[in-house]
Write an enzyme that holds these catalytic residues in place. Sequence first.
Site, short mmCIF file in Angstrom:
data_model
loop_
_atom_site.label_atom_id
_atom_site.label_comp_id
_atom_site.label_asym_id
_atom_site.label_seq_id
_atom_site.Cartn_x
_atom_site.Cartn_y
_atom_site.Cartn_z
N ARG A 234 0.85 -1.19 0.00
CA ARG A 234 0.00 0.00 0.00
C ARG A 234 0.89 1.23 0.00
NH1 ARG A 234 -2.86 -3.34 -1.18
NH2 ARG A 234 -4.97 -3.89 -0.44
N GLU A 263 -6.08 6.13 -6.57
CA GLU A 263 -6.16 5.25 -7.74
C GLU A 263 -7.56 5.31 -8.33
OE1 GLU A 263 -4.95 1.30 -6.67
OE2 GLU A 263 -2.98 1.93 -5.96
N HIS A 283 -1.08 -1.07 -10.18
CA HIS A 283 -1.70 -1.89 -9.13
C HIS A 283 -2.23 -3.21 -9.71
CE1 HIS A 283 -3.84 -1.71 -4.96
NE2 HIS A 283 -3.21 -2.86 -5.18
#
Length: 327
Positions: A234, A263, A283
Site C-alpha cells: 500500500r 487510484e 496496481h
Amino acid sequence: MHIAIPDDYQDCVRGLDCFSKLDAHEARIFNDTVKGTDALAERFADADAIVLTRERTRIDAALLDRLPKLRLISQTGKLAGHVDVAACTARGVLVAEGSGAGSATAELSWALALASRRHLVDEANRMRQGLWQGHVGQQLGGQRLGVWSYGRIGRQVAAYGRVFGMKVWVWGREASTDAARADGFEVAPSREAFFAESDVISLHVRLTADTHGLITADDLARMKRTALLVNTSRAELVAKGALEQALRAGRPGFAAVDVYEQEPVMARDHPLLALPNVLCTPHIGYVEKDNYERYFGIAFDNINAFAEGRLVDVVNPEALEASRRRA
C-alpha cells in the site's frame, strides 16, 4: 437480486468462469471508477448487493443513507478500511469478505525487483527504438534482501530471495520475526540496520491506522544509493511525499511501485512517473486470472448464500437480525 459490480477496469469479470454463479441474478458491471456520494448513489441506486473489487470504491455512512435497497456488500478479499462496517451494521447491511490466497502479488514483487535491477523495461524500449545496450544491470544473487513483515506474501518473497541466492533478513512485529526465525531466516538486528544495509527492501505490511506512514523519510534516507525499494502493498505505508523526495535525493537509488495513494492514476503528472529511477505499474499485484476466479468466486458464493437465507459468515453478525427483518 440486482447486483452492482464496480471498478472492473479490464472488463474481465464477465469472462471469468465463476461469473456463471450469478446467472440467477441481474448483474450490472461498471468498467470505471466514479467518486463522490452523488455519483455513487446514482450508480448503486437499484442494487440489492454490491461486489467490491478490493478497496477501489469507498462505502461510508453518507452513501449508505442514499441506498435504502442495499442489503449486502460482498467484498473480494479482505476489508482494508474502505467500508464503514459500523454504519453498515446500523442500517442492517451485511458485509461479507473472502480469504486471500495465491502467489500473484509475491510474483509481481519479484518481477519488479528483477526488472528494476536489470533495467528491463528501458532495455526493451531501447531495442524497439533501434538502440542496443544502454545500462549495466545488477544481479540479485549475493545481495541483501530485506522483507518487512513475514505474512503470507512476505513468506513467499523471502523464499524467492533464498532460491536466488540472496542474503535474506526480515523486519516487523515480534510475531512476524518469530515466524521468520522458525523458518530459518535471519532477523535484522535493528530497524536502522534493516534500512541501511539492505540492497533490496520489499514491503508486505497490511495497512491499518497503526501502519499508516510507517516508513518515514528518515528510514528512506538511511538506504544505500544503490538500494531498491519495492512496494506492492500500500502506498500509504510510506509517509506522504517521502518516497519522491528520497528518490530525488538518491537514497534509495531506485524504487519499483505498484500502489498509489489515489487510484486509478489516469494522468501522466503523477510525481513518481517523472522520475527515471522508478518503475511504476498500475496496481496489478493481485490482478491475475486465478486470483480473480478465487476472489470473485467467493464473493459470488456469498451472494447466493444470502439469497438462499444461509449466509452467516459475515464481518458484522450483529446486522443479521436487522437484515432478516428487512427481508
